[in-house]
Design a protein around this motif. Structure first.
Motif, PDB file in Angstrom:
ATOM      1  N   LEU A  60       0.862  -1.381   0.048  1.00 26.20           N
ATOM      2  CA  LEU A  60       0.028   0.022   0.122  1.00 26.20           C
ATOM      3  C   LEU A  60       0.995   1.182   0.152  1.00 26.20           C
ATOM      4  O   LEU A  60       0.367   2.293  -0.132  1.00 26.20           O
ATOM      5  N   GLU A  61       2.096   1.170   0.074  1.00 29.22           N
ATOM      6  CA  GLU A  61       2.958   2.285   0.270  1.00 29.22           C
ATOM      7  C   GLU A  61       4.565   2.066  -0.379  1.00 29.22           C
ATOM      8  O   GLU A  61       4.858   0.978  -0.392  1.00 29.22           O
ATOM      9  N   LEU A  62       5.006   3.073  -0.928  1.00 25.90           N
ATOM     10  CA  LEU A  62       6.144   2.648  -1.567  1.00 25.90           C
ATOM     11  C   LEU A  62       7.194   4.245  -1.692  1.00 25.90           C
ATOM     12  O   LEU A  62       6.439   5.040  -1.711  1.00 25.90           O
ATOM     13  N   ALA A  63       8.266   4.088  -2.044  1.00 28.66           N
ATOM     14  CA  ALA A  63       8.977   5.090  -2.273  1.00 28.66           C
ATOM     15  C   ALA A  63      10.018   4.939  -3.681  1.00 28.66           C
ATOM     16  O   ALA A  63      10.645   3.671  -3.752  1.00 28.66           O
ATOM     17  N   GLY A  64      10.414   5.645  -4.263  1.00 26.96           N
ATOM     18  CA  GLY A  64      11.137   5.188  -5.441  1.00 26.96           C
ATOM     19  C   GLY A  64      11.377   6.263  -6.671  1.00 26.96           C
ATOM     20  O   GLY A  64      11.030   7.673  -6.020  1.00 26.96           O
ATOM     21  N   VAL A  82       9.862  10.102  -5.519  1.00 27.15           N
ATOM     22  CA  VAL A  82       8.520  10.457  -5.110  1.00 27.15           C
ATOM     23  C   VAL A  82       8.153   9.281  -3.958  1.00 27.15           C
ATOM     24  O   VAL A  82       8.979   7.889  -3.864  1.00 27.15           O
ATOM     25  N   MET A  83       7.207   9.303  -3.117  1.00 22.44           N
ATOM     26  CA  MET A  83       6.620   8.470  -2.311  1.00 22.44           C
ATOM     27  C   MET A  83       5.162   8.573  -2.032  1.00 22.44           C
ATOM     28  O   MET A  83       4.623   9.668  -2.367  1.00 22.44           O
ATOM     29  N   SER A  84       4.340   7.503  -2.087  1.00 22.17           N
ATOM     30  CA  SER A  84       3.024   7.533  -2.216  1.00 22.17           C
ATOM     31  C   SER A  84       2.274   6.449  -1.522  1.00 22.17           C
ATOM     32  O   SER A  84       2.925   5.264  -1.219  1.00 22.17           O
ATOM     33  N   ILE A  85       0.977   6.435  -1.233  1.00 18.74           N
ATOM     34  CA  ILE A  85       0.063   5.412  -1.086  1.00 18.74           C
ATOM     35  C   ILE A  85      -0.454   4.659  -2.518  1.00 18.74           C
ATOM     36  O   ILE A  85      -0.485   5.629  -3.384  1.00 18.74           O
ATOM     37  N   VAL A  86      -0.708   3.683  -2.445  1.00 17.17           N
ATOM     38  CA  VAL A  86      -1.400   3.069  -3.547  1.00 17.17           C
ATOM     39  C   VAL A  86      -2.696   2.143  -2.898  1.00 17.17           C
ATOM     40  O   VAL A  86      -2.550   1.715  -1.821  1.00 17.17           O
ATOM     41  N   VAL A 105      10.099  13.013  -2.243  1.00 16.92           N
ATOM     42  CA  VAL A 105      10.834  12.421  -0.891  1.00 16.92           C
ATOM     43  C   VAL A 105      11.880  13.890  -0.503  1.00 16.92           C
ATOM     44  O   VAL A 105      12.383  14.376  -1.162  1.00 16.92           O
ATOM     45  N   PRO A 106      11.419  13.944   0.707  1.00 16.90           N
ATOM     46  CA  PRO A 106      12.334  15.030   1.404  1.00 16.90           C
ATOM     47  C   PRO A 106      13.823  14.594   1.310  1.00 16.90           C
ATOM     48  O   PRO A 106      14.098  13.349   1.459  1.00 16.90           O
ATOM     49  N   SER A 107      14.528  15.716   1.162  1.00 17.65           N
ATOM     50  CA  SER A 107      16.333  15.327   1.177  1.00 17.65           C
ATOM     51  C   SER A 107      16.509  14.775   2.407  1.00 17.65           C
ATOM     52  O   SER A 107      16.065  15.170   3.596  1.00 17.65           O
ATOM     53  N   ALA A 114      11.603   6.398   3.487  1.00 16.30           N
ATOM     54  CA  ALA A 114      10.444   6.900   2.641  1.00 16.30           C
ATOM     55  C   ALA A 114       9.521   5.856   2.299  1.00 16.30           C
ATOM     56  O   ALA A 114       8.214   6.169   1.976  1.00 16.30           O
ATOM     57  N   GLY A 115      10.082   4.597   2.046  1.00 15.94           N
ATOM     58  CA  GLY A 115       9.081   3.385   1.680  1.00 15.94           C
ATOM     59  C   GLY A 115       7.998   3.150   2.751  1.00 15.94           C
ATOM     60  O   GLY A 115       7.044   2.542   2.344  1.00 15.94           O
TER      61      GLY A 115
END
Ligand SMILES: NC(=O)c1ccc[n+]([C@@H]2O[C@H](COP(=O)([O-])OP(=O)(O)OC[C@H]3O[C@@H](n4cnc5c(N)ncnc54)[C@H](OP(=O)(O)O)[C@@H]3O)[C@@H](O)[C@H]2O)c1
Length: 313
Positions: A60-64, A82-86, A105-107, A114-115
């Motif tokens: 349900l969530e990832l960063a990449g 980016v990071m996001s829910i799906v 994604v914040p530095s 982030a993931g």
């Protein structure tokens, strides 16, 4: 691409066709994806993916990193992180994300942090501020506070100036949760530590009697998790005499518009604190995608924060 695939109560890591982004979507090469209770429920056959989500790829969530974009995408470009829910499909090498729910994604944030950010911080922020209108100085109770949503809710409450009480049954984790800004109690001490203006209930029905009994006048309870049970009895007069509100919610099945608003609120109110280090994403353990079975097992054990799957480890 490689993906976690659910199979008859179990899971395997298999080759699957690469997803193709629609006109408003990003194709994201996943660096990391968090595990959530919903994934285990889906694996057990109790929580089917909503329409439009991959049927058997959980997550349900990832960063990449964005590696392709649809023709109408305006918010992000190829190469950005980016990071996001799906609504599903995050536990794979590639995942399609609608640009309106994606966040930069914040530095300074690692892949694993982030993931494991989006699902639990969005859930906690929405519950505390959008649904329960938590205010500075109010007393907040977070139950099941050592987990992913719990550690997010404790930190958000503390940063917003609430007085946070965290209920954690595992005493080994009390010190770490206290460091996020809470007074930490065991579940049997919850009633003596109120009254509470807001309760975020992450454990479930067995807690509701104490929650309602410990509410301040005008108090609000939001039920987010039911891992310990979803059925029980409540005393309506407990609500009436306190002029209290009992509500409940899920994030996954909401329409895109609501998720997009929740993502914009996180961008404005939460990401600056993540960038400054005032908020953090505690990651208890991280596993390569190929060891998803072990990661799901680890998720079921006591932990502080998140369990994350990482690609290219
Ligand atoms: N409504 C939504 O949109 C939404 C979104 C995300 C998550 N959720 C749900 O919210 C809940 C929390 O999510 P999460 O990601 O934070 O899960 P998590 O990381 O597994 O954390 C759950 C926490 O609850 C504690 N806990 C579990 N059963 C307990 C019990 N019977 N008594 C006392 N403590 C108990 C666990 O303690 P131990 O470590 O000691 O077991 C753990 O600290 C889950 O049920 C999840 O499915 C709902």
């Amino acid at each position: 691409m490689r993906a976690v695939v659910l199979t008859d109560g179990g899971l395997k890591v298999q080759e699957r066709p690469d997803p193709v982004p629609g006109s408003d979507e990003l194709l994201v090469k996943a660096e990391a994806s968090g595990i959530n209770g919903a994934d285990l429920a889906q694996r057990a056959g109790n929580y089917p993916a909503p329409p439009g989500a991959p049927v058997d790829i959980p997550g349900l969530e990832l960063a990449g990193t964005v590696v392709a974009i649809g023709a109408s995408v305006r918010r992000f470009a190829i190469g950005e992180r980016v990071m996001s829910i799906v609504a599903g499909g995050a536990q794979a090498e590639l995942c399609v994300v609608h640009e309106r729910v994606a966040m930069p994604v914040p530095s300074g944030l690692s892949s694993r942090e982030a993931g494991g950010f989006a699902e639990v911080f969005m859930t906690a922020h929405d519950a505390l501020f959008t649904q329960c209108e938590l205010k500075m100085g109010e007393r907040l109770l977070v139950t099941g506070a050592a987990g992913g949503v719990g550690t997010a809710a404790v930190q958000l409450g503390a940063v917003a100036g609430a007085r946070v009480v965290a209920s954690v049954r595992n005493k080994d984790l009390h010190g770490a949760v206290a460091a996020f800004g809470a007074t930490v109690v065991t579940p049997d001490q919850v009633a003596d530590s109120g009254p509470y203006d807001v309760v975020i209930e992450l454990v479930g029905a067995p807690n509701l009697g104490v929650d309602l009994d410990s509410l301040a006048t005008g108090g609000r309870v939001v039920v987010i998790g039911t891992g310990a049970g979803s059925q029980g009895q409540i005393e309506l007069r407990q609500l009436m005499v306190r002029r209290a509100v009992l509500r409940a919610s899920t994030l996954r099945a909401r329409p895109l518009e609501e998720k997009a608003i929740a993502a914009r609120l996180l961008e404005r109110q939460v990401l600056p604190h993540l960038e400054s280090g005032r908020l953090s994403v505690p990651v208890a353990a991280s596993f390569p995608l190929e060891q998803a079975d072990a990661a799901y097992e680890r998720f079921s054990q006591p932990k502080l924060g998140k369990v994350v799957l990482e690609n290219d480890r």
